[in-house]
Design a protein around this motif. Structure first.
Motif, PDB file in Angstrom:
ATOM      1  N   PRO A  91      -4.328  -2.694  13.915  1.00  0.00           N
ATOM      2  CA  PRO A  91      -5.200  -1.962  13.001  1.00  0.00           C
ATOM      3  C   PRO A  91      -4.547  -1.812  11.631  1.00  0.00           C
ATOM      4  CG  PRO A  91      -4.231  -0.463  14.583  1.00  0.00           C
ATOM      5  CD  PRO A  91      -3.839  -1.851  14.994  1.00  0.00           C
ATOM      6  N   TRP A  92      -5.369  -1.808  10.604  1.00  0.00           N
ATOM      7  CA  TRP A  92      -4.886  -1.671   9.249  1.00  0.00           C
ATOM      8  C   TRP A  92      -4.433  -0.238   9.016  1.00  0.00           C
ATOM      9  CZ3 TRP A  92      -6.322   1.075   4.890  1.00  0.00           C
ATOM     10  CH2 TRP A  92      -5.762   0.648   3.700  1.00  0.00           C
ATOM     11  N   ARG A  93      -3.307  -0.076   8.299  1.00  0.00           N
ATOM     12  CA  ARG A  93      -2.778   1.252   8.046  1.00  0.00           C
ATOM     13  C   ARG A  93      -2.096   1.262   6.690  1.00  0.00           C
ATOM     14  NH1 ARG A  93       2.151   4.401  10.465  1.00  0.00           N
ATOM     15  NH2 ARG A  93       3.103   2.590   9.612  1.00  0.00           N
ATOM     16  N   ARG A  94      -2.391   2.253   5.866  1.00  0.00           N
ATOM     17  CA  ARG A  94      -1.765   2.368   4.566  1.00  0.00           C
ATOM     18  C   ARG A  94      -0.464   3.124   4.731  1.00  0.00           C
ATOM     19  NH1 ARG A  94      -4.936   3.854  -0.729  1.00  0.00           N
ATOM     20  NH2 ARG A  94      -5.667   1.811  -0.197  1.00  0.00           N
ATOM     21  N   VAL A  95       0.646   2.570   4.187  1.00  0.00           N
ATOM     22  CA  VAL A  95       1.957   3.149   4.363  1.00  0.00           C
ATOM     23  C   VAL A  95       2.336   4.051   3.181  1.00  0.00           C
ATOM     24  CG1 VAL A  95       4.413   2.650   4.651  1.00  0.00           C
ATOM     25  CG2 VAL A  95       2.716   1.237   5.779  1.00  0.00           C
ATOM     26  N   ASP A  96       2.158   3.542   1.962  1.00  0.00           N
ATOM     27  CA  ASP A  96       2.562   4.287   0.777  1.00  0.00           C
ATOM     28  C   ASP A  96       1.406   4.297  -0.213  1.00  0.00           C
ATOM     29  OD1 ASP A  96       4.125   5.684  -0.983  1.00  0.00           O
ATOM     30  OD2 ASP A  96       5.162   3.911  -1.741  1.00  0.00           O
ATOM     31  N   PRO A  97       0.484   5.266  -0.094  1.00  0.00           N
ATOM     32  CA  PRO A  97      -0.682   5.251  -0.987  1.00  0.00           C
ATOM     33  C   PRO A  97      -0.315   5.614  -2.418  1.00  0.00           C
ATOM     34  CG  PRO A  97      -0.698   7.191   0.381  1.00  0.00           C
ATOM     35  CD  PRO A  97       0.442   6.351   0.849  1.00  0.00           C
ATOM     36  N   ARG A  98      -1.085   5.080  -3.325  1.00  0.00           N
ATOM     37  CA  ARG A  98      -0.879   5.411  -4.743  1.00  0.00           C
ATOM     38  C   ARG A  98      -1.361   6.821  -5.029  1.00  0.00           C
ATOM     39  NH1 ARG A  98      -3.397   0.149  -7.551  1.00  0.00           N
ATOM     40  NH2 ARG A  98      -1.472  -1.028  -7.811  1.00  0.00           N
ATOM     41  N   PRO A  99      -0.814   7.459  -6.062  1.00  0.00           N
ATOM     42  CA  PRO A  99      -1.301   8.804  -6.422  1.00  0.00           C
ATOM     43  C   PRO A  99      -2.650   8.767  -7.091  1.00  0.00           C
ATOM     44  CG  PRO A  99       0.532   8.171  -7.838  1.00  0.00           C
ATOM     45  CD  PRO A  99       0.349   7.092  -6.834  1.00  0.00           C
TER      46      PRO A  99
END
Length: 99
Positions: A91-99
């Motif tokens: 599954p797709w997962r965001r690790v370090d999202p932008r502010p």
């Protein structure tokens, strides 16, 4: 937007009989919803000469993991996508999202 198909059966180009005397799919398999005359990818069963297997679930017809896939040569990619298969199975997962 189309909904994801969950309880699909199998339609195939061929058939074979297992040692117990039960018909099983062979050749190319497609996902098929019971009560319709078309596969998940849009092929008409009667025009393409596909044989229905209402007693075989889509998961059982997968060559990698299915128990009823001894004679399956290929699986329709569009039907796999319509039933929710992913290319990488992670599954797709965001690790370090932008502010």
């Amino acid at each position: 937007m189309r909904k994801r198909v969950t309880g699909a059966a199998v339609a195939a180009t061929g058939t074979w009989t297992d040692p117990d005397g039960v018909r099983m799919p062979a050749g190319e398999v497609h996902a098929w919803e019971r009560g319709t005359n078309s596969t998940v990818c849009g092929l008409q069963l009667s025009r393409q000469g596909l044989v229905r297997f209402p007693h075989v679930t889509w998961a059982d017809a997968q060559p990698a993991t299915g128990r009823d896939a001894d004679a399956v040569s290929s699986v329709c990619r569009r039907c796999s996508a319509g039933t929710g298969a992913r290319r990488d199975e992670r599954p797709w997962r965001r690790v370090d999202p932008r502010p």
